[in-house]
Write a protein that holds these residues in place. Sequence first.
Motif, PDB file in Angstrom:
ATOM      1  N   UNK A 183       0.827  -1.249  -0.084  1.00 44.41           N
ATOM      2  CA  UNK A 183       0.136  -0.082  -0.027  1.00 44.41           C
ATOM      3  C   UNK A 183       0.844   1.235   0.097  1.00 44.41           C
ATOM      4  N   UNK A 184       0.310   2.450  -0.430  1.00 51.40           N
ATOM      5  CA  UNK A 184       1.131   3.567  -0.613  1.00 51.40           C
ATOM      6  C   UNK A 184       0.173   4.769  -0.019  1.00 51.40           C
ATOM      7  N   UNK A 202       4.152   0.260   9.119  1.00 51.48           N
ATOM      8  CA  UNK A 202       3.332  -0.562   9.029  1.00 51.48           C
ATOM      9  C   UNK A 202       3.395  -1.210   7.663  1.00 51.48           C
ATOM     10  N   UNK A 203       4.384  -0.720   6.966  1.00 52.17           N
ATOM     11  CA  UNK A 203       4.710  -1.434   5.605  1.00 52.17           C
ATOM     12  C   UNK A 203       4.548  -0.624   4.241  1.00 52.17           C
ATOM     13  N   UNK A 204       3.603   0.520   4.499  1.00 57.21           N
ATOM     14  CA  UNK A 204       3.177   1.505   3.486  1.00 57.21           C
ATOM     15  C   UNK A 204       4.510   2.168   2.924  1.00 57.21           C
ATOM     16  N   UNK A 205       4.530   2.328   1.431  1.00 57.34           N
ATOM     17  CA  UNK A 205       5.476   3.277   0.973  1.00 57.34           C
ATOM     18  C   UNK A 205       4.784   4.527   1.139  1.00 57.34           C
ATOM     19  N   UNK A 216      10.390   5.482   0.471  1.00 59.89           N
ATOM     20  CA  UNK A 216       9.708   6.913   0.679  1.00 59.89           C
ATOM     21  C   UNK A 216      10.369   7.742  -0.297  1.00 59.89           C
ATOM     22  N   UNK A 217       9.766   9.037  -0.619  1.00 56.05           N
ATOM     23  CA  UNK A 217      10.219  10.052  -1.331  1.00 56.05           C
ATOM     24  C   UNK A 217       9.770  11.333  -0.815  1.00 56.05           C
ATOM     25  N   UNK A 218      10.239  12.415  -1.071  1.00 56.47           N
ATOM     26  CA  UNK A 218       9.937  13.732  -0.687  1.00 56.47           C
ATOM     27  C   UNK A 218       9.670  14.450  -1.846  1.00 56.47           C
ATOM     28  N   UNK A 222       3.919   7.235  -9.841  1.00 55.74           N
ATOM     29  CA  UNK A 222       4.945   6.933 -10.625  1.00 55.74           C
ATOM     30  C   UNK A 222       5.954   6.131  -9.863  1.00 55.74           C
ATOM     31  N   UNK A 223       6.170   6.176  -8.777  1.00 53.52           N
ATOM     32  CA  UNK A 223       7.283   5.741  -7.906  1.00 53.52           C
ATOM     33  C   UNK A 223       6.814   4.331  -7.322  1.00 53.52           C
ATOM     34  N   UNK A 224       5.629   4.288  -6.876  1.00 63.16           N
ATOM     35  CA  UNK A 224       5.073   3.316  -5.964  1.00 63.16           C
ATOM     36  C   UNK A 224       3.777   2.319  -6.661  1.00 63.16           C
ATOM     37  N   UNK A 225       3.316   2.966  -7.664  1.00 61.77           N
ATOM     38  CA  UNK A 225       2.072   2.228  -8.411  1.00 61.77           C
ATOM     39  C   UNK A 225       0.795   2.637  -8.310  1.00 61.77           C
ATOM     40  N   UNK A 226       0.430   3.759  -7.365  1.00 62.68           N
ATOM     41  CA  UNK A 226      -0.678   3.997  -6.775  1.00 62.68           C
ATOM     42  C   UNK A 226      -0.757   4.558  -5.542  1.00 62.68           C
ATOM     43  N   UNK A 227      -1.914   5.116  -5.074  1.00 60.47           N
ATOM     44  CA  UNK A 227      -2.126   5.622  -3.922  1.00 60.47           C
ATOM     45  C   UNK A 227      -3.252   4.973  -3.096  1.00 60.47           C
TER      46      UNK A 227
END
Length: 244
Positions: A6-7, A28-31, A57-59, A79-84
């Motif tokens: 999950x993101x 908890x394992x989220x990006x 993570x990214x800023x 783009x970085x993690x595949x969704x929100x």
Amino acid sequence: MSDSQRVAVVTGGSRGIGRQVALRLAADGLAVAVGYAGNQAAAEETVAAITAAGGRALAVRADVADEPAVAALFDAAEASFGGVDVVVHAAGVMTLAPVAEFDLDAFDRMHRTNVRGTFVVAQQAARRLRPGGAIVTFSTSVVGLALPGYAAYAATKGAVEALTLILARELRGRDVTVNAVAPGPTATDLFLDGKDEQTVARLAAQPPLQRLGTPQDIAEVVAFLAGPGRWVNGQVLRANGGIV
């Protein structure tokens, strides 16, 4: 990163409650896409703490009231993690003064960040969140406590509560929850700024637990709403240690 990871997008993630929320969700394992207004170094510290613990993570810099900037924040997360999947809107500003003395330019600036900013972020979230997602906004327990000097700030957060409750109902059928967290006195730079020791001590004595809240206290509430608290929807949770 597994396809099922999950993101989260967390605004105001460079410090205070937002930073603790980003760290807690990452645990908890989220990006996590960490949104920040101007303090890049602090945002990068949040990212570094997440990645050092094995997370992703990214800023991304984004003025929450600027629609293209917020859209770009969501674009970067996708783009970085595949969704929100989770959006936590922790960015906010607070100016305090009695109504009779309040500077209207300051009111407009606060309204822009707290009301328009919440609306812009919620709008992107409503358009983009995947099923099973969660939106968490931030109000304040002062909406109910009606403390003198807080009228302008509480007015912006009253608007946030109305938006949150209505959005929860507008997302019927999407499997997305929408809730607001309303902290009481919490030991953040935003809260402590401009308050003397006696004022802080008086506010800390208000809850039956007889202390200020911490950013970690609030992050735990957010993590519940973002994760296992799926049956809580369209609510305002007053996380304030029992102040009534």
